[in-house]
Design a protein around this motif. Structure first.
Motif, mmCIF file in Angstrom:
data_model
loop_
_atom_site.group_PDB
_atom_site.id
_atom_site.type_symbol
_atom_site.label_atom_id
_atom_site.label_comp_id
_atom_site.label_asym_id
_atom_site.label_seq_id
_atom_site.Cartn_x
_atom_site.Cartn_y
_atom_site.Cartn_z
ATOM 1 N N LYS A 100 68.308 12.206 33.509
ATOM 2 C CA LYS A 100 68.056 12.896 32.247
ATOM 3 C C LYS A 100 69.381 13.044 31.514
ATOM 4 O O LYS A 100 70.450 13.023 32.110
ATOM 5 C CB LYS A 100 67.459 14.282 32.503
ATOM 6 N N TYR B 103 71.709 15.495 29.061
ATOM 7 C CA TYR B 103 71.881 16.893 28.695
ATOM 8 C C TYR B 103 73.071 17.061 27.760
ATOM 9 O O TYR B 103 74.050 16.307 27.836
ATOM 10 C CB TYR B 103 72.110 17.744 29.945
ATOM 11 N N GLU C 97 68.464 19.995 27.383
ATOM 12 C CA GLU C 97 67.977 18.635 27.590
ATOM 13 C C GLU C 97 67.755 17.986 26.234
ATOM 14 O O GLU C 97 67.247 18.623 25.298
ATOM 15 C CB GLU C 97 66.687 18.615 28.396
ATOM 16 N N GLU D 179 67.241 15.354 37.120
ATOM 17 C CA GLU D 179 66.669 16.541 36.485
ATOM 18 C C GLU D 179 67.225 17.822 37.095
ATOM 19 O O GLU D 179 67.254 17.981 38.317
ATOM 20 C CB GLU D 179 65.144 16.535 36.602
ATOM 21 N N ILE D 180 67.683 18.716 36.221
ATOM 22 C CA ILE D 180 68.255 19.995 36.660
ATOM 23 C C ILE D 180 67.150 21.044 36.605
ATOM 24 O O ILE D 180 66.690 21.430 35.521
ATOM 25 C CB ILE D 180 69.433 20.401 35.757
ATOM 26 N N ALA D 181 66.708 21.491 37.766
ATOM 27 C CA ALA D 181 65.572 22.414 37.839
ATOM 28 C C ALA D 181 65.919 23.794 37.283
ATOM 29 O O ALA D 181 65.093 24.437 36.629
ATOM 30 C CB ALA D 181 65.093 22.540 39.287
ATOM 31 N N ASP D 182 67.134 24.266 37.536
ATOM 32 C CA ASP D 182 67.522 25.616 37.107
ATOM 33 C C ASP D 182 68.829 25.510 36.315
ATOM 34 O O ASP D 182 69.924 25.594 36.875
ATOM 35 C CB ASP D 182 67.706 26.521 38.328
ATOM 36 N N ARG D 183 68.693 25.326 35.009
ATOM 37 C CA ARG D 183 69.880 25.157 34.176
ATOM 38 C C ARG D 183 70.676 26.454 34.041
ATOM 39 O O ARG D 183 71.899 26.439 33.916
ATOM 40 C CB ARG D 183 69.481 24.633 32.792
#
Length: 250
Positions: A4, A6, A96, A70-74
């Motif tokens: 992804k 960002y 994102e 993918e970053i689950a907890d930004r």
């Protein structure tokens, strides 16, 4: 691995750094952030900024993009980044964006602020230019208004720079005074290397009566950096706003 893209929104005090861009044998803002991101994400992670700032120049708003799984907890990553980075760099948000979004090429407008002081301050000596005489703001604003009439600013660009052209669309440029502080605001679609500091230094020559607005016009039309005056000190300059089209944000 599905990656992804960002955007980081950040700010930094440039006093301790040799500018934004990674260099050999010099500490830079980009290097510090890349080290922290790579450590936290567990993979080598490079970033690309919306633009370069020179040694000692600050940013109250800067953007950079990077690719990662993918970053689950930004929010968690944001807190950890700020915990690792020193006091001179702050990360405000991780957003994102669409896969082809580019922090530099998608920016549609940038704004710089230059800060001057008319008296000594023990609190802001690293963040402004201390002046020893009061310049004529009306004359400086007359000269600054001329910038909007032109598009070629080779006269204010660093001589050794790799660019395709020297064209910039300046949308606003003006001085204002607030007590013992002077602020120069300038907005454009792009800026050349060293351009804002060269403009400020030349406008200050107008303010103290060494040249007049007609001379300032002649300098612009000369397209010759040697005709412009010395650049203002780095510590007063801030990249303060970068704008993007809404389409790139998810």
């Amino acid at each position: 691995m599905d990656m992804k893209r960002y955007f980081l929104e950040l700010a930094y005090n440039g006093s301790k750094y040799h500018g934004w861009q990674i260099q050999n044998n010099a500490v830079t803002v980009q290097e510090e952030i890349e080290k922290a991101l790579s450590l936290l994400l567990g993979i080598p992670t490079g970033i690309i900024g919306s633009g370069r700032t020179d040694t000692g120049v600050h940013a109250s708003q800067q953007f950079a993009h990077f690719d990662a799984p993918e970053i689950a907890d930004r929010n968690s990553l944001l807190k950890k980044l700020n915990g690792i980075l020193g006091k001179s760099i702050a990360i405000y948000e991780i957003k994102e964006v669409v896969p082809d979004a580019h922090a530099r090429f998608d920016a549609i407008e940038r704004e710089y602020l230059y800060k001057c002081r008319l008296r000594k301050s023990p609190f802001d000596h690293e963040g402004s230019w201390l002046l020893f005489q009061n310049p004529d703001i009306d004359q400086m604003n007359k000269a600054a208004a001329l910038l909007l009439e032109y598009e070629d600013f080779e006269c204010f660009s660093k001589v050794k720079t790799e660019v395709n052209n020297f064209r910039c669309e300046i949308k606003s440029a003006f001085w204002e005074q607030n007590g013992h502080e002077l602020f120069f605001h300038i907005t454009a679609n792009r800026f050349l290397r060293g351009m804002v500091r060269a403009i400020v230094g030349t406008l200050m020559e107008v303010g103290v009566g060494k040249i007049n607005p007609d001379d300032f016009r002649s300098i612009i039309e000369s397209k010759n950096r040697r005709k412009a005056k010395a650049a203002a000190p780095a510590q007063g300059l801030y990249l303060c706003r970068v704008s993007y089209p809404d389409r790139i944000f998810k």
